[in-house]
Write a protein that holds these residues in place. Structure first.
Motif, PDB file in Angstrom:
ATOM      1  N   ASN A  55      62.715  32.855  10.910  1.00  0.00           N
ATOM      2  CA  ASN A  55      63.820  33.403  10.130  1.00  0.00           C
ATOM      3  C   ASN A  55      65.007  33.805  11.005  1.00  0.00           C
ATOM      4  O   ASN A  55      65.760  34.720  10.649  1.00  0.00           O
ATOM      5  N   PHE A  56      65.180  33.114  12.148  1.00  0.00           N
ATOM      6  CA  PHE A  56      66.371  33.378  12.955  1.00  0.00           C
ATOM      7  C   PHE A  56      67.611  33.144  12.101  1.00  0.00           C
ATOM      8  O   PHE A  56      67.731  32.137  11.396  1.00  0.00           O
ATOM      9  N   ASN A  57      68.550  34.097  12.204  1.00  0.00           N
ATOM     10  CA  ASN A  57      69.738  34.095  11.355  1.00  0.00           C
ATOM     11  C   ASN A  57      70.938  34.493  12.197  1.00  0.00           C
ATOM     12  O   ASN A  57      70.883  35.473  12.946  1.00  0.00           O
ATOM     13  N   GLU A  58      72.007  33.727  12.103  1.00  0.00           N
ATOM     14  CA  GLU A  58      73.284  34.148  12.680  1.00  0.00           C
ATOM     15  C   GLU A  58      74.298  34.175  11.541  1.00  0.00           C
ATOM     16  O   GLU A  58      74.481  33.167  10.843  1.00  0.00           O
ATOM     17  N   SER A  59      74.920  35.327  11.341  1.00  0.00           N
ATOM     18  CA  SER A  59      75.827  35.442  10.198  1.00  0.00           C
ATOM     19  C   SER A  59      77.112  36.151  10.577  1.00  0.00           C
ATOM     20  O   SER A  59      77.136  37.011  11.467  1.00  0.00           O
ATOM     21  N   MET A  60      78.175  35.765   9.887  1.00  0.00           N
ATOM     22  CA  MET A  60      79.475  36.411  10.006  1.00  0.00           C
ATOM     23  C   MET A  60      79.977  36.732   8.600  1.00  0.00           C
ATOM     24  O   MET A  60      79.867  35.899   7.685  1.00  0.00           O
ATOM     25  N   TYR A  61      80.527  37.929   8.469  1.00  0.00           N
ATOM     26  CA  TYR A  61      80.994  38.455   7.190  1.00  0.00           C
ATOM     27  C   TYR A  61      82.429  38.921   7.382  1.00  0.00           C
ATOM     28  O   TYR A  61      82.753  39.556   8.398  1.00  0.00           O
ATOM     29  N   PHE A  62      83.294  38.618   6.399  1.00  0.00           N
ATOM     30  CA  PHE A  62      84.708  38.987   6.478  1.00  0.00           C
ATOM     31  C   PHE A  62      85.144  39.581   5.143  1.00  0.00           C
ATOM     32  O   PHE A  62      85.150  38.897   4.114  1.00  0.00           O
ATOM     33  N   GLN A  63      85.505  40.861   5.161  1.00  0.00           N
ATOM     34  CA  GLN A  63      85.979  41.545   3.953  1.00  0.00           C
ATOM     35  C   GLN A  63      87.468  41.823   4.098  1.00  0.00           C
ATOM     36  O   GLN A  63      87.992  41.998   5.209  1.00  0.00           O
ATOM     37  N   PHE A  64      88.170  41.878   2.960  1.00  0.00           N
ATOM     38  CA  PHE A  64      89.597  42.177   3.001  1.00  0.00           C
ATOM     39  C   PHE A  64      90.024  42.838   1.688  1.00  0.00           C
ATOM     40  O   PHE A  64      89.344  42.723   0.655  1.00  0.00           O
ATOM     41  N   TYR A  65      91.163  43.516   1.752  1.00  0.00           N
ATOM     42  CA  TYR A  65      91.793  44.027   0.532  1.00  0.00           C
ATOM     43  C   TYR A  65      93.287  44.148   0.765  1.00  0.00           C
ATOM     44  O   TYR A  65      93.731  44.633   1.822  1.00  0.00           O
TER      45      TYR A  65
ATOM     46  N   ALA B  97      76.028  32.198   6.956  1.00  0.00           N
ATOM     47  CA  ALA B  97      74.862  32.404   7.816  1.00  0.00           C
ATOM     48  C   ALA B  97      74.214  31.065   8.124  1.00  0.00           C
ATOM     49  O   ALA B  97      74.064  30.220   7.235  1.00  0.00           O
ATOM     50  N   ASN B  98      73.831  30.890   9.375  1.00  0.00           N
ATOM     51  CA  ASN B  98      73.000  29.761   9.795  1.00  0.00           C
ATOM     52  C   ASN B  98      71.559  30.237   9.933  1.00  0.00           C
ATOM     53  O   ASN B  98      71.295  31.250  10.601  1.00  0.00           O
ATOM     54  N   ARG B  99      70.635  29.505   9.320  1.00  0.00           N
ATOM     55  CA  ARG B  99      69.206  29.763   9.492  1.00  0.00           C
ATOM     56  C   ARG B  99      68.570  28.444   9.930  1.00  0.00           C
ATOM     57  O   ARG B  99      67.840  27.800   9.154  1.00  0.00           O
ATOM     58  N   PRO B 100      68.856  28.012  11.178  1.00  0.00           N
ATOM     59  CA  PRO B 100      68.514  26.645  11.594  1.00  0.00           C
ATOM     60  C   PRO B 100      67.027  26.345  11.618  1.00  0.00           C
ATOM     61  O   PRO B 100      66.629  25.202  11.389  1.00  0.00           O
ATOM     62  N   ASN B 101      66.185  27.329  11.902  1.00  0.00           N
ATOM     63  CA  ASN B 101      64.744  27.052  11.938  1.00  0.00           C
ATOM     64  C   ASN B 101      64.163  26.855  10.537  1.00  0.00           C
ATOM     65  O   ASN B 101      63.056  26.329  10.396  1.00  0.00           O
ATOM     66  N   GLU B 102      64.903  27.291   9.518  1.00  0.00           N
ATOM     67  CA  GLU B 102      64.516  27.038   8.131  1.00  0.00           C
ATOM     68  C   GLU B 102      65.246  25.827   7.562  1.00  0.00           C
ATOM     69  O   GLU B 102      64.937  25.377   6.452  1.00  0.00           O
TER      70      GLU B 102
ATOM     71  N   TRP C 263      73.025  38.529  14.720  1.00  0.00           N
ATOM     72  CA  TRP C 263      72.161  37.387  15.029  1.00  0.00           C
ATOM     73  C   TRP C 263      70.783  37.887  15.423  1.00  0.00           C
ATOM     74  O   TRP C 263      70.602  39.007  15.896  1.00  0.00           O
ATOM     75  N   GLY C 264      69.805  37.015  15.188  1.00  0.00           N
ATOM     76  CA  GLY C 264      68.408  37.357  15.445  1.00  0.00           C
ATOM     77  C   GLY C 264      67.602  37.167  14.179  1.00  0.00           C
ATOM     78  O   GLY C 264      68.117  36.713  13.156  1.00  0.00           O
ATOM     79  N   PRO C 265      66.312  37.508  14.206  1.00  0.00           N
ATOM     80  CA  PRO C 265      65.491  37.353  13.003  1.00  0.00           C
ATOM     81  C   PRO C 265      65.980  38.264  11.880  1.00  0.00           C
ATOM     82  O   PRO C 265      66.350  39.410  12.114  1.00  0.00           O
ATOM     83  N   ARG C 266      66.015  37.723  10.662  1.00  0.00           N
ATOM     84  CA  ARG C 266      66.428  38.550   9.514  1.00  0.00           C
ATOM     85  C   ARG C 266      65.535  38.262   8.328  1.00  0.00           C
ATOM     86  O   ARG C 266      65.332  37.118   7.928  1.00  0.00           O
ATOM     87  N   SER C 267      65.002  39.347   7.754  1.00  0.00           N
ATOM     88  CA  SER C 267      64.285  39.290   6.489  1.00  0.00           C
ATOM     89  C   SER C 267      64.966  40.246   5.518  1.00  0.00           C
ATOM     90  O   SER C 267      65.137  41.436   5.835  1.00  0.00           O
ATOM     91  N   TRP C 268      65.364  39.736   4.360  1.00  0.00           N
ATOM     92  CA  TRP C 268      65.997  40.605   3.358  1.00  0.00           C
ATOM     93  C   TRP C 268      65.006  41.617   2.798  1.00  0.00           C
ATOM     94  O   TRP C 268      65.410  42.605   2.179  1.00  0.00           O
TER      95      TRP C 268
END
Length: 321
Positions: A17-27, A40-45, A182-187
Motif C-alpha cells: 500500500n505504498f502511496n505518494e500523494s499531493m493535495y492542493f486546496q484554494f479559496y 495519489a500514486n499507489r504503484p504496487n497496487e 509518501w509511504g504506506p497508507r491505509s485509510w
C-alpha cells in the motif's frame, strides 16, 4: 528533515500500500470559489487516486474522481491531473483537463454511484500556480499499528490561475494549502482524525487531531502569524454537528509555545466521501467541508475541515471531537 528534493516523487517502498500523494486546496473570497485537487500514486497496487472537488459560487459542486492505472512513481500525472514542480518548496503548477459531474446537492455524494450517474457532466480545466507563503511544516501523525502518512509536510501558499467549468470561467486570486506525503497508507489505519486548515495573506493555520480507540490522541500543527510559523504544542477542537453527523461549526484553539490562537469555523458546504477496505469489511467516512474561519480579531480565513471516521453500528466513531 525534509529538503527541496522531497518536493518530487520518491523511490517506491516494498509495502503493497505504498502511496505518494499531493493535495492542493484554494479559496478566492472575491469569486467565492474554492476546492481541492488530489493525486495519489499507489504503484504496487497498480492504481492511483485522482480527485477534483470544486465548490462553486452558486452552491453547486463540480466533482470528479478516477482510479487510473499507475505502474510507477516517476511523476505526478494521471487521469488528466498533472503537478509540475517549477521551483521546489517555492512554486508548483497544478493543471487538470477532464470531465466533472455537476451536483446540485453536494451531500448526494453519500451515494456516489447514484449521485454521479444521475448528474450531468461538463468539461473542466484548471491551471493554478502555488507560490509559497510560508516554509513547509513537517510533522507525522502516525502511531502504533498500520501507517497512514509517515512522511508528511504542508505549506501555505498564494494561489493564482484560471478555472473553467462548462461555460463558466473564473480567474483565481486567493490563498490555500498544499500537502505532500509518501509511504504506506491505509485509510483504515486511523480510528478517526480531524484535519483543519485556513489561510489568508497575513494569517493561516493547520491543525490535526488523530484519536485512538483507547482515548489517546496525537495532536499538532502550526499557526502562521506575525510573518512566521509557530508550531503547535497542543490543539483543542470542539465540533457541533448536524442531523447527518456532519460538522456544522468547529472551534479550534491552537496552542503555541508562547501564545494561543482561536479560530471559529462555519461549514459552508459538505461533501461525504468514503473508502472501503480491500476485503470490504471496513467502512471509512470522510466528510470534506469548505469552511469560513474567523479569528478572535475578526480576521476572516477560508479553508477546509476534513473529518475521517471509521463507521461502527452506522455511526462515526469520533463523536467526542
Amino acid at each position: 528533515m525534509i529538503h527541496t528534493g522531497d518536493d518530487y516523487t520518491h523511490p517506491v517502498g516494498p509495502e503493497m500500500n505504498f502511496n505518494e500523494s499531493m493535495y492542493f486546496q484554494f479559496y478566492d473570497p472575491e469569486q467565492r470559489l474554492g476546492g481541492f485537487l488530489r493525486l495519489a500514486n499507489r504503484p504496487n497496487e497498480g492504481v492511483g487516486e485522482r480527485t477534483v472537488c470544486l465548490y462553486l459560487p452558486d452552491g453547486t459542486l463540480a466533482f470528479g474522481y478516477a482510479r487510473p492505472q499507475v505502474h510507477g512513481n516517476d511523476a505526478m500525472m494521471a487521469a488528466g491531473l498533472a503537478i509540475e514542480v517549477a521551483e521546489p518548496m517555492h512554486k508548483l503548477r497544478v493543471t487538470f483537463v477532464g470531465d466533472v459531474s455537476m451536483l446540485a446537492d453536494p451531500r448526494s455524494m453519500i451515494d456516489p454511484k447514484r449521485a454521479m450517474s444521475t448528474s450531468p457532466t461538463v468539461d473542466c480545466s484548471v491551471a493554478l500556480e502555488y507560490n509559497a507563503l510560508t516554509p513547509a511544516h513537517e510533522q507525522t501523525f502516525d502511531g502504533d499499528g498500520a501507517a497512514f502518512a509517515p512522511n508528511h509536510y504542508e505549506q501555505l501558499a498564494t494561489v493564482r490561475g484560471r478555472i473553467s467549468v462548462g461555460p463558466k470561467s473564473f480567474m483565481v486570486n486567493g490563498h490555500g494549502l498544499r500537502d505532500h506525503s509518501w509511504g504506506p497508507r491505509s485509510w483504515q489505519a486511523p480510528w478517526f482524525y480531524r484535519w483543519l486548515h485556513g489561510s489568508s495573506a497575513t494569517r493561516g493555520f493547520m491543525v490535526a487531531y488523530f484519536g485512538d480507540p483507547d482515548g489517546t490522541s496525537r495532536r499538532g500543527g502550526f499557526v502562521f502569524d506575525d510573518g512566521r510559523l509557530h508550531p503547535c504544542v497542543d490543539v483543542e477542537i470542539s465540533t457541533e454537528r448536524d442531523d447527518d453527523d456532519y460538522q456544522r461549526t468547529v472551534l479550534v484553539i491552537a496552542h503555541g509555545e508562547a501564545r494561543s490562537w482561536r479560530f471559529d469555523g462555519v461549514a459552508l458546504s459538505s461533501v461525504p466521501l468514503r473508502h472501503r477496505s480491500v476485503d470490504g469489511s471496513a467502512h471509512t467516512r470522510i466528510v470534506e467541508s469548505a469552511v469560513r474561519w474567523r479569528c478572535s480579531d475578526e480576521l476572516e480565513l477560508h479553508g477546509m475541515a476534513e473529518y475521517l471516521d471509521q463507521i461502527q453500528d452506522g455511526r462515526p466513531v469520533g463523536q467526542s471531537v
